[in-house]
Motif scaffolding. Structure first.
Motif, PDB file in Angstrom:
ATOM      1  N   PRO A  58       0.543  -1.480  -0.085  1.00  0.00           N
ATOM      2  CA  PRO A  58      -0.027  -0.040   0.044  1.00  0.00           C
ATOM      3  C   PRO A  58       0.636   1.054  -0.079  1.00  0.00           C
ATOM      4  O   PRO A  58       0.526   1.879  -0.482  1.00  0.00           O
ATOM      5  CB  PRO A  58      -0.877  -0.184   1.288  1.00  0.00           C
ATOM      6  N   ASP A  59       2.006   1.195   0.733  1.00  0.00           N
ATOM      7  CA  ASP A  59       3.001   2.365   0.739  1.00  0.00           C
ATOM      8  C   ASP A  59       3.831   2.285  -0.596  1.00  0.00           C
ATOM      9  O   ASP A  59       4.127   1.463  -1.155  1.00  0.00           O
ATOM     10  CB  ASP A  59       3.301   2.569   2.005  1.00  0.00           C
ATOM     11  N   ARG A  60       4.948   3.495  -0.696  1.00  0.00           N
ATOM     12  CA  ARG A  60       5.847   3.377  -0.940  1.00  0.00           C
ATOM     13  C   ARG A  60       7.249   2.996  -1.613  1.00  0.00           C
ATOM     14  O   ARG A  60       7.722   2.687   0.307  1.00  0.00           O
ATOM     15  CB  ARG A  60       6.329   4.788  -1.426  1.00  0.00           C
ATOM     16  N   MET A  61       7.549   1.207  -1.861  1.00  0.00           N
ATOM     17  CA  MET A  61       8.313   0.531  -1.175  1.00  0.00           C
ATOM     18  C   MET A  61       9.748   1.232  -1.564  1.00  0.00           C
ATOM     19  O   MET A  61       9.883   2.199  -2.345  1.00  0.00           O
ATOM     20  CB  MET A  61       8.386  -0.418  -2.493  1.00  0.00           C
ATOM     21  N   THR A  62      10.277   0.525  -0.284  1.00  0.00           N
ATOM     22  CA  THR A  62      12.081   1.765  -0.315  1.00  0.00           C
ATOM     23  C   THR A  62      13.188   0.278  -1.499  1.00  0.00           C
ATOM     24  O   THR A  62      12.797  -0.482  -1.481  1.00  0.00           O
ATOM     25  CB  THR A  62      12.623   2.030   1.139  1.00  0.00           C
ATOM     26  N   ASP A  63      14.097   1.463  -1.718  1.00  0.00           N
ATOM     27  CA  ASP A  63      15.364   0.400  -2.518  1.00  0.00           C
ATOM     28  C   ASP A  63      15.230  -0.833  -1.724  1.00  0.00           C
ATOM     29  O   ASP A  63      15.431  -2.403  -1.945  1.00  0.00           O
ATOM     30  CB  ASP A  63      16.713   1.038  -2.783  1.00  0.00           C
ATOM     31  N   GLU A  64      15.842  -0.670   0.278  1.00  0.00           N
ATOM     32  CA  GLU A  64      15.940  -1.999   0.820  1.00  0.00           C
ATOM     33  C   GLU A  64      14.643  -3.483   0.758  1.00  0.00           C
ATOM     34  O   GLU A  64      14.739  -4.376   0.612  1.00  0.00           O
ATOM     35  CB  GLU A  64      16.212  -1.686   2.369  1.00  0.00           C
ATOM     36  N   ALA A  65      13.511  -2.766   0.860  1.00  0.00           N
ATOM     37  CA  ALA A  65      12.399  -3.488   0.830  1.00  0.00           C
ATOM     38  C   ALA A  65      12.425  -4.362  -0.656  1.00  0.00           C
ATOM     39  O   ALA A  65      11.875  -5.574  -0.154  1.00  0.00           O
ATOM     40  CB  ALA A  65      11.034  -3.114   1.320  1.00  0.00           C
ATOM     41  N   ILE A  66      12.670  -3.430  -1.752  1.00  0.00           N
ATOM     42  CA  ILE A  66      12.711  -4.215  -2.513  1.00  0.00           C
ATOM     43  C   ILE A  66      13.534  -4.864  -3.025  1.00  0.00           C
ATOM     44  O   ILE A  66      13.338  -6.459  -3.670  1.00  0.00           O
ATOM     45  CB  ILE A  66      12.968  -2.215  -4.289  1.00  0.00           C
ATOM     46  N   GLU A  67      14.658  -4.538  -2.778  1.00  0.00           N
ATOM     47  CA  GLU A  67      15.668  -5.174  -2.235  1.00  0.00           C
ATOM     48  C   GLU A  67      15.684  -6.714  -2.294  1.00  0.00           C
ATOM     49  O   GLU A  67      16.280  -8.056  -2.208  1.00  0.00           O
ATOM     50  CB  GLU A  67      17.190  -4.779  -2.407  1.00  0.00           C
ATOM     51  N   THR A  68      14.704  -6.808  -0.854  1.00  0.00           N
ATOM     52  CA  THR A  68      14.790  -7.568   0.229  1.00  0.00           C
ATOM     53  C   THR A  68      13.449  -9.216  -0.542  1.00  0.00           C
ATOM     54  O   THR A  68      13.936 -10.354  -0.800  1.00  0.00           O
ATOM     55  CB  THR A  68      14.130  -7.214   1.186  1.00  0.00           C
ATOM     56  N   ARG A  69      12.743  -8.579  -1.108  1.00  0.00           N
ATOM     57  CA  ARG A  69      11.525  -8.785  -1.696  1.00  0.00           C
ATOM     58  C   ARG A  69      11.717  -9.581  -3.119  1.00  0.00           C
ATOM     59  O   ARG A  69      11.315 -10.645  -3.844  1.00  0.00           O
ATOM     60  CB  ARG A  69      10.322  -7.870  -1.630  1.00  0.00           C
ATOM     61  N   TYR A  70      12.454  -8.784  -4.027  1.00  0.00           N
ATOM     62  CA  TYR A  70      13.223  -8.627  -5.281  1.00  0.00           C
ATOM     63  C   TYR A  70      14.664  -8.402  -5.333  1.00  0.00           C
ATOM     64  O   TYR A  70      15.064  -7.788  -6.376  1.00  0.00           O
ATOM     65  CB  TYR A  70      12.066  -7.962  -6.680  1.00  0.00           C
ATOM     66  N   PRO A  71      15.504  -9.645  -4.807  1.00  0.00           N
ATOM     67  CA  PRO A  71      16.717  -9.534  -4.645  1.00  0.00           C
ATOM     68  C   PRO A  71      17.345  -9.072  -6.678  1.00  0.00           C
ATOM     69  O   PRO A  71      17.226  -9.922  -7.319  1.00  0.00           O
ATOM     70  CB  PRO A  71      17.416 -10.757  -4.171  1.00  0.00           C
ATOM     71  N   GLY A  72      18.365  -8.329  -6.507  1.00  0.00           N
ATOM     72  CA  GLY A  72      19.496  -7.616  -7.951  1.00  0.00           C
ATOM     73  C   GLY A  72      17.940  -7.257  -8.969  1.00  0.00           C
ATOM     74  O   GLY A  72      18.389  -6.653 -10.273  1.00  0.00           O
ATOM     75  N   LEU A  73      16.996  -6.761  -8.698  1.00  0.00           N
ATOM     76  CA  LEU A  73      16.164  -6.031  -9.211  1.00  0.00           C
ATOM     77  C   LEU A  73      16.360  -4.793 -10.042  1.00  0.00           C
ATOM     78  O   LEU A  73      17.129  -4.712 -11.366  1.00  0.00           O
ATOM     79  CB  LEU A  73      14.627  -6.135  -9.054  1.00  0.00           C
ATOM     80  N   ILE A  74      16.954  -3.612  -8.987  1.00  0.00           N
ATOM     81  CA  ILE A  74      16.544  -2.675  -9.300  1.00  0.00           C
ATOM     82  C   ILE A  74      18.754  -2.818  -9.801  1.00  0.00           C
ATOM     83  O   ILE A  74      18.807  -1.993 -10.966  1.00  0.00           O
ATOM     84  CB  ILE A  74      17.359  -1.689  -7.857  1.00  0.00           C
ATOM     85  N   GLU A  75      19.985  -3.977  -9.336  1.00  0.00           N
ATOM     86  CA  GLU A  75      21.128  -3.453 -10.487  1.00  0.00           C
ATOM     87  C   GLU A  75      20.636  -3.536 -11.794  1.00  0.00           C
ATOM     88  O   GLU A  75      21.337  -3.583 -12.283  1.00  0.00           O
ATOM     89  CB  GLU A  75      21.637  -4.327  -9.686  1.00  0.00           C
TER      90      GLU A  75
END
Length: 482
Positions: A330-347
């Motif tokens: 429901p809220d804006r996801m942080t980079d840490e939260a995205i990395e935890t749930r979807y490892p490597g996505l941001i990179e």
């Protein structure tokens, strides 16, 4: 003048006509709280934009007229304006029907010109293909109809509305000629087809100048663009698949990823014409019932489909800007939260050659830009390597901070890659001319005014600054003896 992110018509028009455009995150964006996809050229969404930004003090509130726009500027009379076509009000002001049936329009000639424009488009599309012009995109009958409607029919009818309002003494009139924008999207901003559209708009302006010599009050014409536009092959043309497919491949296989590039600004012009006809009696009402069905294959249908459960990921693109939303959070996801749930996505996304930079919010609440050249904390200004925004101009950091502050901004904000030498951008929509992000000329629109009207700022920065300038000119002209 300088358009801040996103340089799109809904954001710019809201700022110019209402003085506010915060929260308009693109031409389309997703709102998690309501699970609603907002698309500016959908009537309900355009009306919602006006509801959010209007305070009753719009540029046209003082008995002005809005013609061919997405938003109203609080005008008491709106013609061919997306935010009001769903109202279904009768023609309680004779000017509306007289404008549409203006004697200045030769409808037999108009029909011939529309058919001729369609034939011209089909020929020019084939010629572009035969000459192997690059970048280019497929252009068939669907687009030929759209081009004829926007570049001929809407321009002619809009000009008739403007002249009618001038003869009736409206103090302020704002009209949007969309023909050049629509053609530049499909053909390229500086291609022959687009320049021909500018010539047509020039003729329309000439008609307004001529009409102004016969009106009861003096008029001053201000000509402006509400955004720029850039040439460039699309993301899928360059890399073989759309952005949403790239994202889907980096996520768990069971997750659904949906893109939202279903229409461009000029789509839905048939709805606008049909809505105007429906305000009149007799034949007009009959045509209004028939036209939407006939025009639906060409972007003329109105309304939304039945509500459905949202996909796991929504990718809302506007030119070379894309908002990526993870709908389960429901809220804006942080980079840490995205990395935890979807490892490597941001990179992986930040290293993709079609993506210039990626913006994400850190756990500390900072806006962080990630690119192949390094990282940059926009909140503190601390770099982590080179400057990832070097190709996006001197205002890039200011622009991204402005956009990241919107409550409806994506969990990830992506900018398509920019060629620093040519200025070409990589758009996420299937259009070879694009705008909505950063790079090239898309955030450098122009404003042209009589020399007697002075600019308070040079350049004006942001669409609300244009609104303040136009309001100041209104006050100046009210006090003028002529």
């Amino acid at each position: 003048w300088i358009a801040l992110l996103p340089p799109t018509t809904p954001a710019s028009q809201a700022g110019i006509l209402h003085g506010r455009n915060d929260g308009i995150a693109g031409f389309r964006w997703y709102e998690k709280a309501s699970a609603r996809l907002m698309v500016a050229n959908h009537p309900d969404d355009a009306a919602e934009i006006v509801r959010r930004v209007s305070d009753g003090k719009g540029l046209l509130a003082d008995d002005g007229a809005s013609i061919g726009n997405l938003v109203t500027g609080d005008a008491p009379r709106s013609y061919l304006t997306m935010a009001t076509i769903g109202e279904g009000k009768p023609a309680d002001d004779g000017r509306r029907l007289r404008g549409f049936l203006a004697t200045s329009v030769n409808y037999t000639r108009l029909l011939v010109l529309v058919v001729g424009e369609m034939a011209k488009e089909l020929y020019q599309a084939e010629r572009q293909r035969g000459r192997l012009v690059e970048p280019r995109m497929p252009r068939g009958l669907h687009y030929a109809v759209e081009r004829a409607v926007t570049n001929i029919a809407l321009r002619t009818v809009s000009t008739a509305f403007v002249i009618e309002e001038m003869y009736c003494g409206a103090p302020t009139i704002y009209v949007d000629y969309t023909g050049y924008d629509a053609i530049a999207h499909h053909c390229g901003p500086e291609r022959e087809e687009a320049i021909d559209a500018l010539v047509g708009i020039d003729r329309a302006i000439g008609s307004l100048v001529k009409a102004a010599r016969q009106t009861s009050r003096a008029y001053r014409l201000v000509v402006l663009s509400d955004h720029g536009q850039c040439l460039g092959a699309t993301f899928s043309q360059r890399h073989g698949q759309p952005l949403e497919a790239v994202i889907a491949a980096l996520l768990p296989g069971e997750m659904s990823v949906v893109g939202t590039t279903d229409s461009v600004e000029s789509a839905g012009m048939g709805r606008r014409i049909a809505a105007e006809l429906s305000r009149g009696p007799g034949l007009g009402s009959l045509l209004a019932r028939v036209l939407p069905r006939a025009l639906r294959p060409f972007g003329g249908g109105a309304g939304r489909g039945a509500a459905a459960a949202p996909p796991d990921v929504v990718v809302a693109s506007s030119g070379n800007l894309a908002h990526v939303y993870f709908t389960s959070q429901p809220d804006r996801m942080t980079d840490e939260a995205i990395e935890t749930r979807y490892p490597g996505l941001i990179e992986a996304l930040s290293r993709h050659p079609g993506i210039g930079v990626l913006l994400v919010r850190s756990a500390a609440g900072h806006a962080v830009v990630v690119g192949r050249q390094g990282r940059l904390d926009l909140t503190t200004g601390q770099p982590g390597g080179g400057d990832p925004l070097a190709d996006y101009g001197p205002r890039a950091a200011q622009n991204l901070l402005h956009l990241e502050g919107f409550t409806n901004a994506g969990d990830l904000i992506l900018l398509g890659a920019v060629d620093s030498a040519s200025g070409e951008v990589t758009g996420f929509e299937e259009l070879v001319g694009s705008h909505g992000g950063l790079g090239g000329w898309q955030d450098e629109p122009f404003i042209m005014c009589p020399a007697t009207l002075t600019m308070a700022e040079d350049p004006l920065v942001g669409a609300p600054a244009v609104y303040r300038q136009l309001i100041a000119w209104q006050a100046q002209l009210r006090g003028s003896p002529d």
